[in-house]
Scaffold this active site. Structure first.
Site, PDB file in Angstrom:
ATOM      1  N   HIS A 172       0.814  -1.212   0.000  1.00 36.95           N
ATOM      2  CA  HIS A 172       0.000   0.000   0.000  1.00 36.95           C
ATOM      3  C   HIS A 172       0.848   1.263   0.000  1.00 36.95           C
ATOM      4  O   HIS A 172       0.399   2.320  -0.443  1.00 36.95           O
ATOM      5  CB  HIS A 172      -0.980  -0.023   1.168  1.00 36.95           C
ATOM      6  CG  HIS A 172      -2.161  -0.879   0.883  1.00 36.95           C
ATOM      7  ND1 HIS A 172      -3.281  -0.419   0.234  1.00 36.95           N
ATOM      8  CD2 HIS A 172      -2.383  -2.200   1.094  1.00 36.95           C
ATOM      9  CE1 HIS A 172      -4.150  -1.394   0.083  1.00 36.95           C
ATOM     10  NE2 HIS A 172      -3.636  -2.479   0.599  1.00 36.95           N
ATOM     11  N   ARG A 212     -11.525   3.568  -2.613  1.00 35.22           N
ATOM     12  CA  ARG A 212     -11.229   2.570  -1.590  1.00 35.22           C
ATOM     13  C   ARG A 212     -11.823   3.030  -0.257  1.00 35.22           C
ATOM     14  O   ARG A 212     -11.186   3.751   0.504  1.00 35.22           O
ATOM     15  CB  ARG A 212      -9.715   2.375  -1.461  1.00 35.22           C
ATOM     16  CG  ARG A 212      -9.043   1.891  -2.747  1.00 35.22           C
ATOM     17  CD  ARG A 212      -7.540   1.701  -2.514  1.00 35.22           C
ATOM     18  NE  ARG A 212      -6.869   1.139  -3.674  1.00 35.22           N
ATOM     19  CZ  ARG A 212      -6.201   1.850  -4.582  1.00 35.22           C
ATOM     20  NH1 ARG A 212      -6.139   3.180  -4.462  1.00 35.22           N
ATOM     21  NH2 ARG A 212      -5.594   1.258  -5.589  1.00 35.22           N
ATOM     22  N   ARG A 226     -16.090   1.271  -3.796  1.00 34.77           N
ATOM     23  CA  ARG A 226     -15.936  -0.098  -3.314  1.00 34.77           C
ATOM     24  C   ARG A 226     -16.310  -0.122  -1.837  1.00 34.77           C
ATOM     25  O   ARG A 226     -15.817   0.677  -1.046  1.00 34.77           O
ATOM     26  CB  ARG A 226     -14.485  -0.573  -3.481  1.00 34.77           C
ATOM     27  CG  ARG A 226     -14.267  -1.993  -2.975  1.00 34.77           C
ATOM     28  CD  ARG A 226     -12.865  -2.500  -3.286  1.00 34.77           C
ATOM     29  NE  ARG A 226     -11.845  -1.855  -2.469  1.00 34.77           N
ATOM     30  CZ  ARG A 226     -10.536  -2.039  -2.631  1.00 34.77           C
ATOM     31  NH1 ARG A 226     -10.095  -2.818  -3.601  1.00 34.77           N
ATOM     32  NH2 ARG A 226      -9.676  -1.417  -1.852  1.00 34.77           N
ATOM     33  N   GLU A 231     -11.714 -10.316  -8.249  1.00 32.28           N
ATOM     34  CA  GLU A 231     -10.355 -10.451  -7.721  1.00 32.28           C
ATOM     35  C   GLU A 231     -10.077 -11.835  -7.157  1.00 32.28           C
ATOM     36  O   GLU A 231      -8.950 -12.126  -6.745  1.00 32.28           O
ATOM     37  CB  GLU A 231     -10.092  -9.388  -6.654  1.00 32.28           C
ATOM     38  CG  GLU A 231     -11.127  -9.363  -5.544  1.00 32.28           C
ATOM     39  CD  GLU A 231     -11.016  -8.134  -4.665  1.00 32.28           C
ATOM     40  OE1 GLU A 231      -9.915  -7.605  -4.494  1.00 32.28           O
ATOM     41  OE2 GLU A 231     -12.061  -7.700  -4.142  1.00 32.28           O
ATOM     42  N   ASN A 255      -4.370  -6.859  -8.639  1.00 33.68           N
ATOM     43  CA  ASN A 255      -3.403  -7.158  -7.576  1.00 33.68           C
ATOM     44  C   ASN A 255      -3.771  -8.453  -6.857  1.00 33.68           C
ATOM     45  O   ASN A 255      -2.973  -9.380  -6.737  1.00 33.68           O
ATOM     46  CB  ASN A 255      -3.355  -6.018  -6.557  1.00 33.68           C
ATOM     47  CG  ASN A 255      -3.030  -4.678  -7.184  1.00 33.68           C
ATOM     48  OD1 ASN A 255      -2.829  -4.577  -8.385  1.00 33.68           O
ATOM     49  ND2 ASN A 255      -2.983  -3.644  -6.388  1.00 33.68           N
ATOM     50  N   ASP A 256      -5.009  -8.504  -6.350  1.00 31.00           N
ATOM     51  CA  ASP A 256      -5.437  -9.696  -5.619  1.00 31.00           C
ATOM     52  C   ASP A 256      -5.705 -10.870  -6.550  1.00 31.00           C
ATOM     53  O   ASP A 256      -5.493 -12.022  -6.173  1.00 31.00           O
ATOM     54  CB  ASP A 256      -6.672  -9.395  -4.772  1.00 31.00           C
ATOM     55  CG  ASP A 256      -6.310  -8.865  -3.392  1.00 31.00           C
ATOM     56  OD1 ASP A 256      -5.223  -9.215  -2.899  1.00 31.00           O
ATOM     57  OD2 ASP A 256      -7.100  -8.106  -2.809  1.00 31.00           O
ATOM     58  N   ARG A 297       1.272 -11.103  -2.019  1.00 31.28           N
ATOM     59  CA  ARG A 297       1.831  -9.905  -2.656  1.00 31.28           C
ATOM     60  C   ARG A 297       2.500  -8.958  -1.677  1.00 31.28           C
ATOM     61  O   ARG A 297       3.176  -8.015  -2.090  1.00 31.28           O
ATOM     62  CB  ARG A 297       0.746  -9.166  -3.443  1.00 31.28           C
ATOM     63  CG  ARG A 297      -0.388  -8.561  -2.638  1.00 31.28           C
ATOM     64  CD  ARG A 297      -1.456  -8.048  -3.594  1.00 31.28           C
ATOM     65  NE  ARG A 297      -2.612  -7.460  -2.928  1.00 31.28           N
ATOM     66  CZ  ARG A 297      -2.786  -6.166  -2.745  1.00 31.28           C
ATOM     67  NH1 ARG A 297      -1.868  -5.315  -3.144  1.00 31.28           N
ATOM     68  NH2 ARG A 297      -3.875  -5.707  -2.151  1.00 31.28           N
ATOM     69  N   CYS A 322      -9.162  -2.018 -12.446  1.00 25.49           N
ATOM     70  CA  CYS A 322      -8.882  -1.010 -11.420  1.00 25.49           C
ATOM     71  C   CYS A 322      -7.643  -1.361 -10.602  1.00 25.49           C
ATOM     72  O   CYS A 322      -7.272  -0.627  -9.684  1.00 25.49           O
ATOM     73  CB  CYS A 322     -10.079  -0.812 -10.491  1.00 25.49           C
ATOM     74  SG  CYS A 322     -10.537  -2.265  -9.531  1.00 25.49           S
TER      75      CYS A 322
END
Length: 537
Positions: free
Chosen positions: A185, A292, A328, A426, A449-450, A460, A497
């Site tokens: 992050h 987010r 989200r 995801e 990412n996920d 990750r 995204c």
């Protein structure tokens, strides 16, 4: 001069003062043996707490509005409450350490408020606990850090999401951390802020804290402590070239993102808070592809109220106007933890209670957020997106609650609009079931990412596994193609995204697959638009 290397996660050059972030170390509260000393320590801590809260108040007023900032103002008034101050003084006089007295008296006072009939007064119990905890933290913490005025480069061992959210983003020139990964992050925040960033750096924090000038080259991954004249000159030249390239992209501002063959793509921004929406507008985003929500829950000691969430969503809606905003729902869990939710510690949090799983088992958390979104829908063009979906029933159950809440608000006379409901793809399960989910969803947005993490069974956040975390893996490409095909056949739109949204290596592939929306850090919009406009796909 001393130089070293870190893994670059965002390009650019930064030169300036370095600030070393060190996590505060708590010490046990011990009575000094002198009542006057303990009382003086408590008085000083209250004074410092007021100064901290005053700064937080100003920041909250600017970013969330006066109504939400008033919550902080209540805490400031608590530090002048005679009942509280006299109770603490009495405890100290009986031989109790100042920090312990602050906490114990705060808890006793909070319990009184928690048992009152009035809902507003009951809500103040959390404020009392929060402010007494702040005073105790000041009394019991050492080796913390204070931020200077002006701009600076932040150097740290590592940064948690709850720590990054509290940083003054507008004044950070670059990030350099000893730990972390390219998909952490901290890295995502650096890309959001469009500033150079290095992770896994071979840097000594003590040496950085003593230097006069610190420099970061996000292109090569090099960092420099007190660079010599030639190195500094070369870095400044590169910095100037970056600025020229940035200015050249301005010709694409205001243009549509259309390829030479006529394929149009919506370029949107990823954000974490209302302030980021202003950066999205400045970056010429055509909407918000991912807000987010969890960043509204991090960096605090209690759940945000429905009113706080409503004000945040409303502000984003108003800033973006008619442009679409995809919110989200809460995705706490895994590496984004909040202690006040009382979630059990898990062996493998990435596979545990997170995202929609929390919301479907904690309606007390889910309901206020959905009410806030529907209330804010009257002020803009909002969409809801559910994270961590693995089964069709999860989407159906969530949609049913949305329908119930909208009817509930209408019965209360509160205006709402239709809010399209989509799925963040995801999990491999959601990707495989894309055709079935497309029958229930208004849109798909892929969290690459996920999806990469879960498909490849690679954490990750584990820097040792960077070699194995491959977003270009053929298995990921196959799933991405399958998702886009399912969306197109169902007549719904599909977007990206995750971090791949701004990856130049993937842009044309996404267009070929059939994706019509890409969401990314605001600073990457114009360069991606240039790439799309020059494409012959």
């Amino acid at each position: 001069m001393k130089q070293g290397y870190g893994l670059p996660v965002f390009p650019g050059v930064a030169i300036g003062n370095a600030v070393v972030y060190r996590k505060a170390q708590r010490k046990t509260a011990v009575f000094s043996g002198d009542f006057a000393i303990e009382q003086a320590k408590f008085d000083d801590a209250c004074k410092e707490a007021k100064e901290q809260l005053s700064k937080i108040y100003e920041k909250a007023k600017e970013e969330l509005g006066e109504e939400q900032a008033a919550i902080v103002e209540v805490q400031m008034l608590m530090l002048d409450d005679l009942d509280y101050l006299e109770s603490v003084a009495s405890e100290i006089a009986s031989g109790v350490a100042a920090a312990t007295a602050a906490l114990e008296c705060g808890e006793m006072m909070a319990q009184v408020f928690a048992n009152l009939d009035d809902e507003y007064m009951r809500g103040r119990a959390a404020d009392i606990r929060d402010v007494s905890q702040r005073v105790a933290n000041i009394l019991c913490c050492t080796d913390g850090f204070s931020l200077p005025d002006g701009y600076f480069i932040l150097v740290a061992e590592d940064l948690a999401p709850s720590e990054t959210i509290q940083l003054p983003r507008e004044r950070i020139l670059a990030f350099v951390t000893q730990k972390g990964s390219s998909s952490s992050h901290t890295a995502i925040l650096a890309r959001t802020l469009n500033i150079p960033s290095l992770v896994q750096s071979d840097i000594c924090l003590d040496e950085v804290s003593k230097c006069d000038v610190f420099a970061v080259d996000g292109f090569t991954g090099n960092w420099y402590i007190d660079p010599d004249e030639d190195t500094l000159s070369a870095l400044k030249k590169k910095q100037a070239e970056v600025q020229v390239d940035k200015e050249a992209l301005e010709v694409y501002r205001g243009k549509k993102s259309i390829t030479k063959t006529g394929k149009e793509v919506l370029l949107c921004a990823n954000i974490g808070c209302p302030k980021d929406a202003e950066a999205a507008v400045a970056g010429d985003a055509q909407g918000i592809g991912l807000m987010r929500s969890e960043f509204l829950y991090l960096g605090r000691d209690n759940l945000p109220t429905e009113e706080e969430l409503f004000e945040a969503y409303k502000k984003v809606a108003e800033i973006m106007g008619d442009k679409p905003v995809v919110i989200r729902t809460l995705d706490i869990g895994a590496d984004k933890q909040v202690s006040y939710m009382g979630l059990d510690k898990e062996e493998n949090p990435a596979l545990g209670l997170r995202g929609l799983r929390i919301c479907l088992t904690r309606e007390d958390i889910f309901r206020p957020q959905l009410r806030a979104i529907y209330r804010a829908s009257a002020y803009g063009n909002l969409n809801i997106m559910f994270p961590m979906v693995a089964s069709v029933w999860e989407l159906q159950e969530s949609k049913a609650l949305c329908d119930e809440i909208r009817k509930e608000l209408q019965s209360e006379g509160i205006p709402t609009k239709d809010v399209p409901i989509g799925v963040m793809i995801e999990t491999p399960a959601a990707a495989v079931l894309a055709h079935e989910l497309a029958k229930e969803a208004a849109f798909f947005s892929v969290g690459t990412n996920d999806l990469t993490q879960y498909t490849l069974a690679v954490d990750r956040q584990n820097a040792k596994l960077d070699k194995f975390y491959d977003p270009y893996h053929p298995a990921i490409t196959a799933l991405l193609s399958h998702i886009a095909k399912a969306a197109n056949e169902a007549g719904i739109w599909a977007g990206i995204c995750g971090e791949l949204g701004a990856d130049a290596k993937m842009t044309e592939k996404f267009l070929q697959m059939g994706y019509t929306e890409l969401s990314m850090a605001p600073g990457r919009i114009l360069e991606t638009r240039k790439l799309i406009c020059e494409s012959e796909v």
